[in-house]
Design a protein around this motif. Structure first.
Motif, PDB file in Angstrom:
ATOM      1  N   VAL A   1      -0.367  -0.621 -11.059  1.00  0.00           N
ATOM      2  CA  VAL A   1      -0.559  -0.298  -9.841  1.00  0.00           C
ATOM      3  C   VAL A   1      -2.241  -0.029  -9.935  1.00  0.00           C
ATOM      4  O   VAL A   1      -2.576   0.519 -10.644  1.00  0.00           O
ATOM      5  CB  VAL A   1       0.007   0.846  -9.514  1.00  0.00           C
TER       6      VAL A   1
ATOM      7  N   ALA B   1      -2.236   2.145  -4.605  1.00  0.00           N
ATOM      8  CA  ALA B   1      -1.509   3.372  -4.442  1.00  0.00           C
ATOM      9  C   ALA B   1      -2.535   4.463  -4.536  1.00  0.00           C
ATOM     10  O   ALA B   1      -3.558   4.508  -5.328  1.00  0.00           O
ATOM     11  CB  ALA B   1      -0.416   4.025  -5.501  1.00  0.00           C
TER      12      ALA B   1
ATOM     13  N   SER C   1      -5.556   8.934   0.308  1.00  0.00           N
ATOM     14  CA  SER C   1      -4.913   7.882   1.146  1.00  0.00           C
ATOM     15  C   SER C   1      -5.838   7.118   1.920  1.00  0.00           C
ATOM     16  O   SER C   1      -5.621   5.978   2.404  1.00  0.00           O
ATOM     17  CB  SER C   1      -3.880   8.679   2.166  1.00  0.00           C
TER      18      SER C   1
ATOM     19  N   GLY D   1       2.644  10.276  -3.312  1.00  0.00           N
ATOM     20  CA  GLY D   1       2.714  10.416  -4.606  1.00  0.00           C
ATOM     21  C   GLY D   1       3.591  11.530  -5.355  1.00  0.00           C
ATOM     22  O   GLY D   1       3.977  12.197  -4.430  1.00  0.00           O
TER      23      GLY D   1
ATOM     24  N   SER E   1      -4.803   1.967  -8.695  1.00  0.00           N
ATOM     25  CA  SER E   1      -5.049   3.470  -8.333  1.00  0.00           C
ATOM     26  C   SER E   1      -6.415   3.505  -7.593  1.00  0.00           C
ATOM     27  O   SER E   1      -7.256   3.164  -8.185  1.00  0.00           O
ATOM     28  CB  SER E   1      -4.989   4.368  -9.467  1.00  0.00           C
TER      29      SER E   1
ATOM     30  N   THR F   1      -7.331   4.749  -0.230  1.00  0.00           N
ATOM     31  CA  THR F   1      -6.464   3.386  -0.407  1.00  0.00           C
ATOM     32  C   THR F   1      -6.341   2.505   0.905  1.00  0.00           C
ATOM     33  O   THR F   1      -6.398   1.135   0.592  1.00  0.00           O
ATOM     34  CB  THR F   1      -5.080   4.138  -0.590  1.00  0.00           C
TER      35      THR F   1
ATOM     36  N   ASN G   1       0.857  -1.113  -0.114  1.00  0.00           N
ATOM     37  CA  ASN G   1       0.091  -0.122   0.042  1.00  0.00           C
ATOM     38  C   ASN G   1       0.887   1.134  -0.065  1.00  0.00           C
ATOM     39  O   ASN G   1       1.832   1.286   0.910  1.00  0.00           O
ATOM     40  CB  ASN G   1      -0.913  -0.041   1.101  1.00  0.00           C
ATOM     41  N   MET G   2       0.915   2.102  -0.948  1.00  0.00           N
ATOM     42  CA  MET G   2       1.379   3.187  -0.991  1.00  0.00           C
ATOM     43  C   MET G   2       0.539   4.631  -0.913  1.00  0.00           C
ATOM     44  O   MET G   2      -0.400   4.740  -1.813  1.00  0.00           O
ATOM     45  CB  MET G   2       2.023   3.290  -2.283  1.00  0.00           C
ATOM     46  N   SER G   3       0.845   5.299  -0.019  1.00  0.00           N
ATOM     47  CA  SER G   3       0.113   6.592   0.307  1.00  0.00           C
ATOM     48  C   SER G   3       1.072   7.830   0.144  1.00  0.00           C
ATOM     49  O   SER G   3       0.813   8.635   0.959  1.00  0.00           O
ATOM     50  CB  SER G   3      -0.312   6.671   1.770  1.00  0.00           C
TER      51      SER G   3
ATOM     52  N   ALA H   1       0.670   5.731  -8.609  1.00  0.00           N
ATOM     53  CA  ALA H   1      -0.768   5.258  -8.860  1.00  0.00           C
ATOM     54  C   ALA H   1      -0.940   5.245 -10.469  1.00  0.00           C
ATOM     55  O   ALA H   1      -1.684   4.704 -10.997  1.00  0.00           O
ATOM     56  CB  ALA H   1      -1.758   6.069  -8.241  1.00  0.00           C
TER      57      ALA H   1
END
Length: 121
Positions: free
Chosen positions: A60, A41, A97, A17, A62, A100, A13-15, A55
């Motif tokens: 990924v 993301a 975020s 950008g 998004s 996500t 999980n990527m929060s 994202a």
């Protein structure tokens, strides 16, 4: 990300950008994808102007935000795979975020319950 890939995780999980593509990040995303890691993301709180990297990468998932069944005014819009609730208790705590995190929780729950083919990406 490299450590997560080495640890053989199921989901990243990527929060965060970036406005521009970062080749090193793209390489890590591609490496994770080859290992069948689901990458989620936040699309970004860009008020519809652009979708942030990572994202924006096609590999990924998004996530943008919605409020009251409409895309939230603060959310990225272009190239977004899913829109989910983007607030937590108060409007002061809102954004892609949070959306996500909600999506990652749903995905994790589904994977734990044996639902393997829940996403096409």
């Amino acid at each position: 990300m490299q450590k997560a890939i080495e640890q053989d995780v199921d989901i990243i999980n990527m929060s965060f950008g970036f406005k521009k593509d970062i080749p090193e990040l793209k390489q890590l995303v591609n490496q994770a994808k080859k290992e069948n890691i689901k990458i989620i993301a936040a699309a970004g709180n860009t008020y519809g102007f652009y979708t942030s990297y990572p994202a924006k990468y096609t590999s990924v998932i998004s996530i943008g935000s919605e409020e009251k069944n409409r895309i939230a005014n603060y959310s990225a819009v272009e190239d977004v795979d899913y829109f989910l609730k983007g607030n937590f208790k108060h409007e002061k705590n809102q954004g892609t975020s949070i959306s996500t995190a909600y999506f990652t929780g749903i995905l994790t729950n589904n994977l734990l319950n044996g639902e393997k083919n829940i996403l096409k990406k």
